[in-house]
Motif scaffolding. Sequence first.
Motif, PDB file in Angstrom:
ATOM      1  N   ASN A  64      29.377  30.210  16.107  1.00 55.87           N
ATOM      2  CA  ASN A  64      28.350  29.970  16.102  1.00 55.87           C
ATOM      3  C   ASN A  64      27.763  31.887  15.618  1.00 55.87           C
ATOM      4  OD1 ASN A  64      25.878  29.334  17.329  1.00 55.87           O
ATOM      5  ND2 ASN A  64      26.583  30.877  19.316  1.00 55.87           N
ATOM      6  N   PHE A  65      28.123  31.110  14.141  1.00 57.20           N
ATOM      7  CA  PHE A  65      27.214  33.027  13.456  1.00 57.20           C
ATOM      8  C   PHE A  65      25.899  32.309  12.857  1.00 57.20           C
ATOM      9  CE2 PHE A  65      29.703  30.604  10.172  1.00 57.20           C
ATOM     10  CZ  PHE A  65      29.264  30.293   9.375  1.00 57.20           C
ATOM     11  N   ILE A  66      25.217  31.368  13.022  1.00 56.39           N
ATOM     12  CA  ILE A  66      24.637  30.521  12.365  1.00 56.39           C
ATOM     13  C   ILE A  66      23.002  31.087  12.862  1.00 56.39           C
ATOM     14  CG2 ILE A  66      22.857  28.042  11.942  1.00 56.39           C
ATOM     15  CD1 ILE A  66      25.579  28.488  10.625  1.00 56.39           C
ATOM     16  N   PRO A  67      23.307  31.391  13.769  1.00 58.94           N
ATOM     17  CA  PRO A  67      21.463  32.006  14.144  1.00 58.94           C
ATOM     18  C   PRO A  67      21.128  33.183  13.946  1.00 58.94           C
ATOM     19  CG  PRO A  67      22.795  30.440  16.598  1.00 58.94           C
ATOM     20  CD  PRO A  67      23.509  30.540  14.991  1.00 58.94           C
ATOM     21  N   ASP A  68      22.630  33.906  13.396  1.00 53.23           N
ATOM     22  CA  ASP A  68      22.592  35.602  13.031  1.00 53.23           C
ATOM     23  C   ASP A  68      21.787  35.957  12.028  1.00 53.23           C
ATOM     24  OD1 ASP A  68      24.274  35.912  15.322  1.00 53.23           O
ATOM     25  OD2 ASP A  68      25.919  35.600  14.217  1.00 53.23           O
ATOM     26  N   HIS A  69      21.811  35.244  11.037  1.00 56.91           N
ATOM     27  CA  HIS A  69      20.675  34.995   9.968  1.00 56.91           C
ATOM     28  C   HIS A  69      20.362  34.333   9.118  1.00 56.91           C
ATOM     29  CE1 HIS A  69      19.533  37.132   6.112  1.00 56.91           C
ATOM     30  NE2 HIS A  69      18.909  37.899   6.872  1.00 56.91           N
ATOM     31  N   GLU A  70      18.767  34.162   8.872  1.00 54.34           N
ATOM     32  CA  GLU A  70      18.109  32.965   8.383  1.00 54.34           C
ATOM     33  C   GLU A  70      19.042  32.131   6.419  1.00 54.34           C
ATOM     34  OE1 GLU A  70      15.239  29.944   8.007  1.00 54.34           O
ATOM     35  OE2 GLU A  70      15.250  31.958   9.393  1.00 54.34           O
ATOM     36  N   LEU A  71      19.980  33.545   5.878  1.00 53.01           N
ATOM     37  CA  LEU A  71      20.847  33.123   4.943  1.00 53.01           C
ATOM     38  C   LEU A  71      21.615  31.764   5.484  1.00 53.01           C
ATOM     39  CD1 LEU A  71      21.438  36.617   3.537  1.00 53.01           C
ATOM     40  CD2 LEU A  71      20.635  34.128   2.006  1.00 53.01           C
ATOM     41  N   PHE A  72      22.668  32.095   6.285  1.00 49.89           N
ATOM     42  CA  PHE A  72      23.590  31.639   7.327  1.00 49.89           C
ATOM     43  C   PHE A  72      22.459  30.296   7.313  1.00 49.89           C
ATOM     44  CE2 PHE A  72      25.361  35.375   8.504  1.00 49.89           C
ATOM     45  CZ  PHE A  72      25.997  35.679   8.035  1.00 49.89           C
ATOM     46  N   LEU A  73      21.750  30.159   7.924  1.00 49.55           N
ATOM     47  CA  LEU A  73      21.715  28.457   8.107  1.00 49.55           C
ATOM     48  C   LEU A  73      20.934  27.839   6.748  1.00 49.55           C
ATOM     49  CD1 LEU A  73      19.626  26.803  10.452  1.00 49.55           C
ATOM     50  CD2 LEU A  73      17.846  28.598   9.545  1.00 49.55           C
ATOM     51  N   ASP A  74      20.553  28.673   6.039  1.00 50.09           N
ATOM     52  CA  ASP A  74      20.217  27.891   4.476  1.00 50.09           C
ATOM     53  C   ASP A  74      21.730  26.976   4.301  1.00 50.09           C
ATOM     54  OD1 ASP A  74      17.399  28.789   4.935  1.00 50.09           O
ATOM     55  OD2 ASP A  74      17.436  30.915   3.973  1.00 50.09           O
ATOM     56  N   LEU A  75      22.186  27.499   4.320  1.00 46.79           N
ATOM     57  CA  LEU A  75      23.674  26.582   3.923  1.00 46.79           C
ATOM     58  C   LEU A  75      23.564  25.441   4.936  1.00 46.79           C
ATOM     59  CD1 LEU A  75      26.655  29.860   3.158  1.00 46.79           C
ATOM     60  CD2 LEU A  75      24.958  28.428   1.869  1.00 46.79           C
ATOM     61  N   VAL A  76      24.085  25.402   5.459  1.00 49.54           N
ATOM     62  CA  VAL A  76      23.470  23.813   6.749  1.00 49.54           C
ATOM     63  C   VAL A  76      22.907  22.535   5.942  1.00 49.54           C
ATOM     64  CG1 VAL A  76      22.818  22.819   8.716  1.00 49.54           C
ATOM     65  CG2 VAL A  76      23.378  25.288   9.174  1.00 49.54           C
ATOM     66  N   ASP A  77      22.536  22.845   4.976  1.00 55.25           N
ATOM     67  CA  ASP A  77      21.949  21.971   4.571  1.00 55.25           C
ATOM     68  C   ASP A  77      21.729  22.394   2.720  1.00 55.25           C
ATOM     69  OD1 ASP A  77      19.277  23.392   4.769  1.00 55.25           O
ATOM     70  OD2 ASP A  77      18.482  22.257   5.540  1.00 55.25           O
ATOM     71  N   TYR A  78      22.830  23.171   2.743  1.00 52.56           N
ATOM     72  CA  TYR A  78      22.854  23.465   0.733  1.00 52.56           C
ATOM     73  C   TYR A  78      22.363  22.458   0.155  1.00 52.56           C
ATOM     74  CZ  TYR A  78      23.693  26.866  -2.516  1.00 52.56           C
ATOM     75  OH  TYR A  78      23.581  27.456  -3.978  1.00 52.56           O
ATOM     76  N   GLU A  79      21.394  22.778  -1.248  1.00 46.05           N
ATOM     77  CA  GLU A  79      21.732  21.200  -1.465  1.00 46.05           C
ATOM     78  C   GLU A  79      22.356  20.764  -2.764  1.00 46.05           C
ATOM     79  OE1 GLU A  79      18.376  22.043  -4.804  1.00 46.05           O
ATOM     80  OE2 GLU A  79      18.953  23.613  -5.857  1.00 46.05           O
ATOM     81  N   LYS A  80      23.323  22.119  -2.882  1.00 46.59           N
ATOM     82  CA  LYS A  80      24.756  22.007  -3.806  1.00 46.59           C
ATOM     83  C   LYS A  80      25.631  21.598  -2.896  1.00 46.59           C
ATOM     84  CE  LYS A  80      23.718  25.085  -7.251  1.00 46.59           C
ATOM     85  NZ  LYS A  80      23.514  26.917  -8.311  1.00 46.59           N
ATOM     86  N   VAL A  81      25.792  21.555  -1.567  1.00 50.63           N
ATOM     87  CA  VAL A  81      26.619  21.036  -0.725  1.00 50.63           C
ATOM     88  C   VAL A  81      27.011  19.493   0.044  1.00 50.63           C
ATOM     89  CG1 VAL A  81      28.437  22.113   1.349  1.00 50.63           C
ATOM     90  CG2 VAL A  81      27.790  23.576  -1.045  1.00 50.63           C
ATOM     91  N   LEU A  82      25.528  19.766   0.542  1.00 47.80           N
ATOM     92  CA  LEU A  82      25.144  18.501   1.296  1.00 47.80           C
ATOM     93  C   LEU A  82      24.903  17.213   0.818  1.00 47.80           C
ATOM     94  CD1 LEU A  82      23.819  17.962   4.727  1.00 47.80           C
ATOM     95  CD2 LEU A  82      21.947  17.656   3.544  1.00 47.80           C
ATOM     96  N   PRO A  83      24.683  16.868  -0.276  1.00 45.38           N
ATOM     97  CA  PRO A  83      25.428  15.608  -0.837  1.00 45.38           C
ATOM     98  C   PRO A  83      26.330  15.248  -0.810  1.00 45.38           C
ATOM     99  CG  PRO A  83      24.073  17.174  -2.029  1.00 45.38           C
ATOM    100  CD  PRO A  83      24.245  17.777  -0.747  1.00 45.38           C
ATOM    101  N   LYS A  84      27.397  16.334  -0.718  1.00 42.45           N
ATOM    102  CA  LYS A  84      28.518  15.424  -1.600  1.00 42.45           C
ATOM    103  C   LYS A  84      29.348  15.722   0.443  1.00 42.45           C
ATOM    104  CE  LYS A  84      29.507  18.545  -5.799  1.00 42.45           C
ATOM    105  NZ  LYS A  84      29.312  17.616  -6.313  1.00 42.45           N
ATOM    106  N   VAL A  85      28.686  15.807   1.016  1.00 40.87           N
ATOM    107  CA  VAL A  85      28.952  16.086   2.831  1.00 40.87           C
ATOM    108  C   VAL A  85      28.594  14.474   2.828  1.00 40.87           C
ATOM    109  CG1 VAL A  85      28.780  16.804   4.916  1.00 40.87           C
ATOM    110  CG2 VAL A  85      29.793  18.159   3.324  1.00 40.87           C
TER     111      VAL A  85
END
Length: 277
Positions: A64-85
């Motif tokens: 549950n580290f996503i709320p700990d910083h905006e940088l972690f939140l931004d990886l949730v839909d990171y453009e280089k990764v989400l399309p592969k998911v």
Amino acid sequence: MEQTCLQYALTEEERKAFDETGYLIMENVLSPEHVAALTAEVDRIFGEHVKAGHDPSKAMFHPNFIPDHELFLDLVDYEKVLPKVWGILGWNIYLYHAHMIVTPPSGQQPSDKTFGWHQDSGRMNVEMETEPRPRMSLKVAYFLSDLAEPGRGNFWIVPNSHLNNTMQRPEGGFGQLEGAIPVCVKPGTVVFFDRRLWHAASPNWSELTCKVLFYGYGYRWIRTKDDMTVQSLWSKSDPIRRQLLGAGTNCNGYYTPTDEDVPLREWLKEYAAAEVK
């Protein structure tokens, strides 16, 4: 979400490799600056755990580290990764699990004691009736440390093992599964892996500290695997990010989603010319 992310869509070659081996390694997904910024936040959180009583010589598992910083939140839909998911799982997805692992030097000598080999999802692997079991989810691991050599707390995998419901474990508790290899990668590398892939953490016998962020994506009808508190982030997120953070119109919307439940589906129809089911 910007249309520029489509340049990172899953290729047929990548799909074939993931389907056959159960994993996919992408180098240089994070820039050195991005790695440094994420590492600073990981170090801060580890320091807070130490102040709270965590033994600094022991590995830290921090969910549950996503709320700990905006940088972690931004990886949730990171453009280089989400399309592969979504290329692997489809559009009816969300982040069901996230955990940060920091593995300091153990101070111990290398050993061939068997690691804790497993497939993800616990009881799912006992109660599913099929063989092979269904994929259901995958994880994305962001490596922040230099793990280019084994012995640094590397993540170990058995390539091509994701279609095996069971694996023969070494007798006596020494030695690894047949075909097992350490994942040796540089900082900024991302590894996608099928939840069914047999894998294990390993001790850190080096002088470096291993730091990895794991993002677990699954179908929206799967329950969360940790006590996530991301609901507080919904109000400041765009529709697709809200979907990925678990938002929905009602309980039935996780099983029979409306357009409001899954804006990713509508986005793909409009911008990716995707044929969706």
